[in-house]
Scaffold this motif. Structure first.
Motif, PDB file in Angstrom:
ATOM      1  N   TYR A 179       0.803  -1.224   0.000  1.00 33.82           N
ATOM      2  CA  TYR A 179       0.000   0.000   0.000  1.00 33.82           C
ATOM      3  C   TYR A 179       0.834   1.272   0.000  1.00 33.82           C
ATOM      4  CZ  TYR A 179      -4.598  -2.083   0.203  1.00 33.82           C
ATOM      5  OH  TYR A 179      -5.746  -2.745  -0.122  1.00 33.82           O
ATOM      6  N   SER A 180       2.075   1.199   0.482  1.00 37.93           N
ATOM      7  CA  SER A 180       2.864   2.425   0.538  1.00 37.93           C
ATOM      8  C   SER A 180       4.135   2.303  -0.289  1.00 37.93           C
ATOM      9  CB  SER A 180       3.211   2.752   1.991  1.00 37.93           C
ATOM     10  OG  SER A 180       4.354   3.574   2.037  1.00 37.93           O
ATOM     11  N   PRO A 181       4.174   2.976  -1.445  1.00 39.48           N
ATOM     12  CA  PRO A 181       5.370   2.923  -2.295  1.00 39.48           C
ATOM     13  C   PRO A 181       6.607   3.450  -1.563  1.00 39.48           C
ATOM     14  CG  PRO A 181       3.531   3.984  -3.438  1.00 39.48           C
ATOM     15  CD  PRO A 181       3.111   3.824  -2.016  1.00 39.48           C
ATOM     16  N   VAL A 182       6.416   4.446  -0.706  1.00 41.51           N
ATOM     17  CA  VAL A 182       7.541   5.012   0.044  1.00 41.51           C
ATOM     18  C   VAL A 182       8.159   3.947   0.940  1.00 41.51           C
ATOM     19  CG1 VAL A 182       8.259   6.803   1.668  1.00 41.51           C
ATOM     20  CG2 VAL A 182       6.418   7.265   0.041  1.00 41.51           C
ATOM     21  N   LEU A 183       7.270   3.266   1.659  1.00 43.73           N
ATOM     22  CA  LEU A 183       7.722   2.221   2.558  1.00 43.73           C
ATOM     23  C   LEU A 183       8.371   1.076   1.782  1.00 43.73           C
ATOM     24  CD1 LEU A 183       7.284   2.315   5.628  1.00 43.73           C
ATOM     25  CD2 LEU A 183       5.616   0.502   5.338  1.00 43.73           C
ATOM     26  N   ARG A 184       7.771   0.782   0.630  1.00 38.89           N
ATOM     27  CA  ARG A 184       8.314  -0.306  -0.183  1.00 38.89           C
ATOM     28  C   ARG A 184       9.753   0.002  -0.568  1.00 38.89           C
ATOM     29  NH1 ARG A 184       4.261  -1.342  -3.775  1.00 38.89           N
ATOM     30  NH2 ARG A 184       4.831   0.456  -5.021  1.00 38.89           N
TER      31      ARG A 184
ATOM     32  N   TYR B 190      11.869  -2.654   1.621  1.00 38.23           N
ATOM     33  CA  TYR B 190      12.086  -3.873   0.844  1.00 38.23           C
ATOM     34  C   TYR B 190      13.571  -4.232   0.699  1.00 38.23           C
ATOM     35  CZ  TYR B 190       9.969  -7.486  -2.074  1.00 38.23           C
ATOM     36  OH  TYR B 190       9.508  -8.670  -2.563  1.00 38.23           O
ATOM     37  N   PRO B 191      14.434  -3.256   0.374  1.00 34.49           N
ATOM     38  CA  PRO B 191      15.873  -3.596   0.289  1.00 34.49           C
ATOM     39  C   PRO B 191      16.412  -4.158   1.599  1.00 34.49           C
ATOM     40  CG  PRO B 191      15.460  -1.422  -0.617  1.00 34.49           C
ATOM     41  CD  PRO B 191      14.180  -1.860   0.023  1.00 34.49           C
ATOM     42  N   ILE B 192      15.947  -3.620   2.718  1.00 38.54           N
ATOM     43  CA  ILE B 192      16.415  -4.123   4.021  1.00 38.54           C
ATOM     44  C   ILE B 192      15.996  -5.571   4.205  1.00 38.54           C
ATOM     45  CG2 ILE B 192      16.307  -3.801   6.532  1.00 38.54           C
ATOM     46  CD1 ILE B 192      15.694  -0.836   5.987  1.00 38.54           C
ATOM     47  N   VAL B 193      14.728  -5.860   3.848  1.00 40.08           N
ATOM     48  CA  VAL B 193      14.218  -7.232   3.980  1.00 40.08           C
ATOM     49  C   VAL B 193      15.048  -8.179   3.128  1.00 40.08           C
ATOM     50  CG1 VAL B 193      12.223  -8.724   3.556  1.00 40.08           C
ATOM     51  CG2 VAL B 193      11.882  -6.436   4.503  1.00 40.08           C
ATOM     52  N   VAL B 194      15.374  -7.739   1.910  1.00 41.14           N
ATOM     53  CA  VAL B 194      16.139  -8.595   0.996  1.00 41.14           C
ATOM     54  C   VAL B 194      17.556  -8.817   1.525  1.00 41.14           C
ATOM     55  CG1 VAL B 194      17.095  -8.789  -1.331  1.00 41.14           C
ATOM     56  CG2 VAL B 194      14.761  -7.975  -1.017  1.00 41.14           C
ATOM     57  N   VAL B 195      18.190  -7.752   2.016  1.00 46.39           N
ATOM     58  CA  VAL B 195      19.546  -7.890   2.562  1.00 46.39           C
ATOM     59  C   VAL B 195      19.527  -8.840   3.760  1.00 46.39           C
ATOM     60  CG1 VAL B 195      21.388  -6.687   3.809  1.00 46.39           C
ATOM     61  CG2 VAL B 195      20.415  -5.672   1.740  1.00 46.39           C
ATOM     62  N   ALA B 196      18.507  -8.660   4.622  1.00 50.15           N
ATOM     63  CA  ALA B 196      18.396  -9.517   5.800  1.00 50.15           C
ATOM     64  C   ALA B 196      18.263 -10.973   5.380  1.00 50.15           C
ATOM     65  CB  ALA B 196      17.195  -9.093   6.643  1.00 50.15           C
ATOM     66  N   GLN B 197      17.524 -11.193   4.270  1.00 54.33           N
ATOM     67  CA  GLN B 197      17.346 -12.558   3.791  1.00 54.33           C
ATOM     68  C   GLN B 197      18.650 -13.120   3.217  1.00 54.33           C
ATOM     69  OE1 GLN B 197      15.331 -14.819   4.091  1.00 54.33           O
ATOM     70  NE2 GLN B 197      15.715 -16.270   2.435  1.00 54.33           N
TER      71      GLN B 197
ATOM     72  N   ALA C 128      11.487 -17.950   8.630  1.00 54.69           N
ATOM     73  CA  ALA C 128      10.113 -18.131   8.148  1.00 54.69           C
ATOM     74  C   ALA C 128       9.516 -16.832   7.616  1.00 54.69           C
ATOM     75  CB  ALA C 128       9.231 -18.673   9.274  1.00 54.69           C
ATOM     76  N   PHE C 129      10.070 -15.746   8.094  1.00 55.69           N
ATOM     77  CA  PHE C 129       9.546 -14.424   7.832  1.00 55.69           C
ATOM     78  C   PHE C 129       9.552 -14.068   6.333  1.00 55.69           C
ATOM     79  CE2 PHE C 129      11.095 -10.000   7.409  1.00 55.69           C
ATOM     80  CZ  PHE C 129      10.002  -9.318   7.893  1.00 55.69           C
ATOM     81  N   PHE C 130      10.673 -14.329   5.670  1.00 53.18           N
ATOM     82  CA  PHE C 130      10.854 -13.872   4.292  1.00 53.18           C
ATOM     83  C   PHE C 130       9.816 -14.435   3.306  1.00 53.18           C
ATOM     84  CE2 PHE C 130      13.152 -13.708   0.184  1.00 53.18           C
ATOM     85  CZ  PHE C 130      13.361 -12.345   0.128  1.00 53.18           C
ATOM     86  N   PRO C 131       9.635 -15.755   3.255  1.00 57.02           N
ATOM     87  CA  PRO C 131       8.631 -16.260   2.297  1.00 57.02           C
ATOM     88  C   PRO C 131       7.236 -15.721   2.577  1.00 57.02           C
ATOM     89  CG  PRO C 131       9.433 -18.035   3.716  1.00 57.02           C
ATOM     90  CD  PRO C 131      10.329 -16.860   3.930  1.00 57.02           C
ATOM     91  N   ILE C 132       6.920 -15.480   3.839  1.00 61.37           N
ATOM     92  CA  ILE C 132       5.587 -14.961   4.151  1.00 61.37           C
ATOM     93  C   ILE C 132       5.434 -13.538   3.613  1.00 61.37           C
ATOM     94  CG2 ILE C 132       4.049 -14.245   6.028  1.00 61.37           C
ATOM     95  CD1 ILE C 132       4.938 -16.661   7.578  1.00 61.37           C
ATOM     96  N   VAL C 133       6.422 -12.710   3.837  1.00 62.80           N
ATOM     97  CA  VAL C 133       6.355 -11.331   3.335  1.00 62.80           C
ATOM     98  C   VAL C 133       6.277 -11.310   1.810  1.00 62.80           C
ATOM     99  CG1 VAL C 133       7.580  -9.132   3.145  1.00 62.80           C
ATOM    100  CG2 VAL C 133       7.595 -10.367   5.299  1.00 62.80           C
ATOM    101  N   VAL C 134       7.189 -12.049   1.173  1.00 62.01           N
ATOM    102  CA  VAL C 134       7.264 -11.986  -0.287  1.00 62.01           C
ATOM    103  C   VAL C 134       5.995 -12.542  -0.925  1.00 62.01           C
ATOM    104  CG1 VAL C 134       8.492 -12.827  -2.318  1.00 62.01           C
ATOM    105  CG2 VAL C 134       9.771 -12.022  -0.347  1.00 62.01           C
ATOM    106  N   ASP C 135       5.555 -13.708  -0.458  1.00 63.81           N
ATOM    107  CA  ASP C 135       4.382 -14.322  -1.091  1.00 63.81           C
ATOM    108  C   ASP C 135       3.110 -13.526  -0.824  1.00 63.81           C
ATOM    109  OD1 ASP C 135       6.077 -16.170  -2.055  1.00 63.81           O
ATOM    110  OD2 ASP C 135       5.200 -17.910  -1.077  1.00 63.81           O
ATOM    111  N   THR C 136       2.950 -13.022   0.385  1.00 68.35           N
ATOM    112  CA  THR C 136       1.753 -12.232   0.682  1.00 68.35           C
ATOM    113  C   THR C 136       1.749 -10.948  -0.143  1.00 68.35           C
ATOM    114  OG1 THR C 136       1.841 -13.101   2.931  1.00 68.35           O
ATOM    115  CG2 THR C 136       0.342 -11.280   2.528  1.00 68.35           C
ATOM    116  N   ALA C 137       2.905 -10.294  -0.226  1.00 67.76           N
ATOM    117  CA  ALA C 137       2.984  -9.059  -1.012  1.00 67.76           C
ATOM    118  C   ALA C 137       2.682  -9.350  -2.483  1.00 67.76           C
ATOM    119  CB  ALA C 137       4.361  -8.415  -0.861  1.00 67.76           C
ATOM    120  N   THR C 138       3.233 -10.452  -2.988  1.00 66.78           N
ATOM    121  CA  THR C 138       2.960 -10.832  -4.375  1.00 66.78           C
ATOM    122  C   THR C 138       1.460 -11.055  -4.578  1.00 66.78           C
ATOM    123  OG1 THR C 138       5.098 -11.941  -4.453  1.00 66.78           O
ATOM    124  CG2 THR C 138       3.554 -12.462  -6.216  1.00 66.78           C
ATOM    125  N   GLY C 139       0.852 -11.741  -3.633  1.00 64.59           N
ATOM    126  CA  GLY C 139      -0.580 -12.026  -3.734  1.00 64.59           C
ATOM    127  C   GLY C 139      -1.422 -10.766  -3.698  1.00 64.59           C
TER     128      GLY C 139
END
Ligand SMILES: Nc1ncnc2c1ncn2[C@@H]1O[C@H](COP(=O)(O)OP(=O)(O)OP(=O)(O)O)[C@@H](O)[C@H]1O
Ligand SMILES: [Mg+2]
Lengths: 256, 226
Positions: free
Chosen positions: B49-54, B58-65, B95-106
């Protein structure tokens, strides 16, 4: 009823590219008129529908409905798209009622109407079926019911039968006319099929691309109710040739 | 290779102790999995919902993964102690990463026509979320859960490997160091059964919550509505 006055639309992409989707489009449409829009891909047909619905702001000019300028989305409109886009977790009846729920109207007042429409669309007995249990043509009928259930005065159809096979398509067109004659609406009907445009409409708007412009508006003087046999009418052939010439001439000129 | 019969006999002898350890691992897994749902799902909603937040998160989430969890697990243990909390956090982190990515994709997979339709009916963003976006995202959410739940088991066990005095991971490590390979294999077998049972449970819930998806998948080989 609907007045489109010198409407223009320029899209600006993120990379700064500019696309003139529509340029100086003007058209007056009467109440309960059936208008078909034909034109090659990219000439701004979908854009025009979205501007009429208030979903996309025009870059210039304005659209008025019964004298009121359209500045934001308004609910007195029904949409049918190329794909039925039904909600797979809802039954046929609940898919039709989707419009009522989203509009915040009282469901009890409209359920009977929804059933009537489903019957009118030839889907009696399928109220409790799910979309995956229906053929493509049946799904598109459900989409039509969803667009009509709140009794909007304007129906915007963007290539509604484009995903159907030729036979189903012809049948659906005539069925749409039957429903329209029973519940008249002002219809904008975008199609890539020239015969379909002529067979259904009171007027056919021919558009040309880059930028999207109205090339001509043809009055279709065929009698109603329409029938498939009218395609053999010499007037039908004349309209068809005129439209074809308008759409294909500029391209030929470019080649030479 | 130890003989299957020997494994079964020794596992049976240790059944009560093993039951206790299984409970610990199950508990850590479920806590980490639950936490990743509780944090991951709202985060996915915000990302969509928020492009700014994305752009910011998102880069932080990816780096963390991108950081191997096996590498940060010892650090987590150092910070959080050798108790259950550190295992829960390791399970959560995988477990966190697949949930974020798949839910966001959905959530982003809603057909644009339906969003136009909702907008033209002047439905609120919340109503559109509840009636259109969320149900569309459910099958994606569940496929994220299925990956996440098996990863949670791995996360909890990795945490136990590094430092613990209970749980099936601990049983495997200590049994191996005492050359009790029968017992180690028994614990592994229990882990596999545990992971499969959790996976099956998520699948069962999925069937109950989105039956339309199961049916359309069977018939068309593709998610419905796309
Ligand atoms: N959101 C958008 N951003 C940028 N450009 C757009 C956008 N929507 C449409 N366009 C461009 O505007 C032009 C007209 O698009 P539009 O979709 O209205 O055409 P169309 O006549 O409906 O085409 P088709 O027959 O293929 O559906 C095209 O060149 C298209 O690339
Ligand atoms: Mg289009």
């Amino acid at each position: 009823m609907i007045s489109i006055r010198s409407v223009g639309k320029t899209y600006r992409s993120r990379h700064g590219e500019v696309v003139d989707a529509l340029d100086d489009v003007s058209l007056d449409v009467r109440e309960k008129e059936f208008v078909s829009i034909v034109g090659p891909s990219g000439c701004g047909k979908s854009t025009l529908l979205k501007i009429i619905a208030g979903l996309v702001p025009a870059s210039g000019g304005e659209v008025t409905i019964r004298g009121r300028p359209v500045r934001e989305p308004f609910p007195d409109v029904g949409f049918v798209f190329q794909n039925a886009v039904l909600l797979p977790w809802r039954t046929v009846l609940d898919n039709v009622m989707f419009s009522i729920e989203m509009l915040g109207l009282p469901g009890n007042d409209y359920r009977a109407r929804a059933r009537d429409l489903i019957e009118l669309a030839g889907l009696a007995g399928f109220e409790r079926k799910y979309p995956w249990e229906l053929s493509g043509g049946m799904q598109q009928r459900v989409a039509l019911c969803r667009a009509l259930v709140h009794d909007p005065s304007v129906l915007l159809m963007d290539e509604p039968f484009g995903a159907l096979d030729a036979m189903t398509r012809e049948e659906m067109g005539l069925e749409l006319l039957r429903i329209w004659e029973e519940r008249p609406k002002t219809i904008f009907f975008v199609t890539h099929s020239i015969p379909e445009a002529i067979l259904l409409a009171d007027r056919v708007v021919v558009m040309t691309p880059r930028p999207g412009r109205l090339a001509r508006v043809l009055d279709i003087a065929l009698d109603r109710p329409r029938a498939v046999e009218m395609e053999f009418d010499p007037r039908f052939k004349a309209y068809s040739e005129e439209i074809r010439a308008l759409i294909f001439r500029p391209r030929r000129e470019r080649v030479h | 290779m130890p003989a299957p019969l020997g494994i079964i006999r020794e596992t049976w002898e240790w059944r009560w102790r093993l039951l206790g350890h299984t409970w610990v691992t199950l508990y850590e897994t479920l806590a980490g999995f639950g936490l990743s749902i509780a944090v991951g799902t709202p985060l996915a909603v915000m990302l969509v919902y928020s492009p700014v937040l994305r752009d910011a998160v998102y880069p932080i989430v990816v780096v963390a993964q991108a950081i191997p969890k096996v590498a940060i697990a010892p650090v987590l243990l150092l910070l959080l102690g050798a108790g259950e909390v550190s295992k829960v956090v390791v399970a959560f982190s995988v477990a966190f990463f697949p949930i974020v990515v798949d839910t966001a994709t959905g959530l982003a997979a809603t057909p644009p026509e339906l969003l136009d339709l909702s907008r033209s009916y002047r439905a609120s963003a919340f109503k559109t979320f509840v009636k259109v976006r969320f149900p569309t995202a459910l099958p994606f959410f569940f496929s994220g859960l299925k990956v996440a739940v098996t990863l949670s088991v791995i996360g909890a066990v990795v945490g136990e490997f590094i430092g613990s005095d209970k749980g099936l991971g601990y049983v495997i490590v200590s049994a191996t160091s005492y050359w009790k390979s029968n017992l180690a294999f028994g614990a592994m077998g229990i882990l596999a059964i545990l992971a499969m049972a959790l996976f099956g449970l998520v699948e069962l819930v999925e069937r109950l919550v989105c039956p339309w998806y199961a049916v359309s998948e069977r018939d068309a080989g593709a998610p419905a509505g796309r």
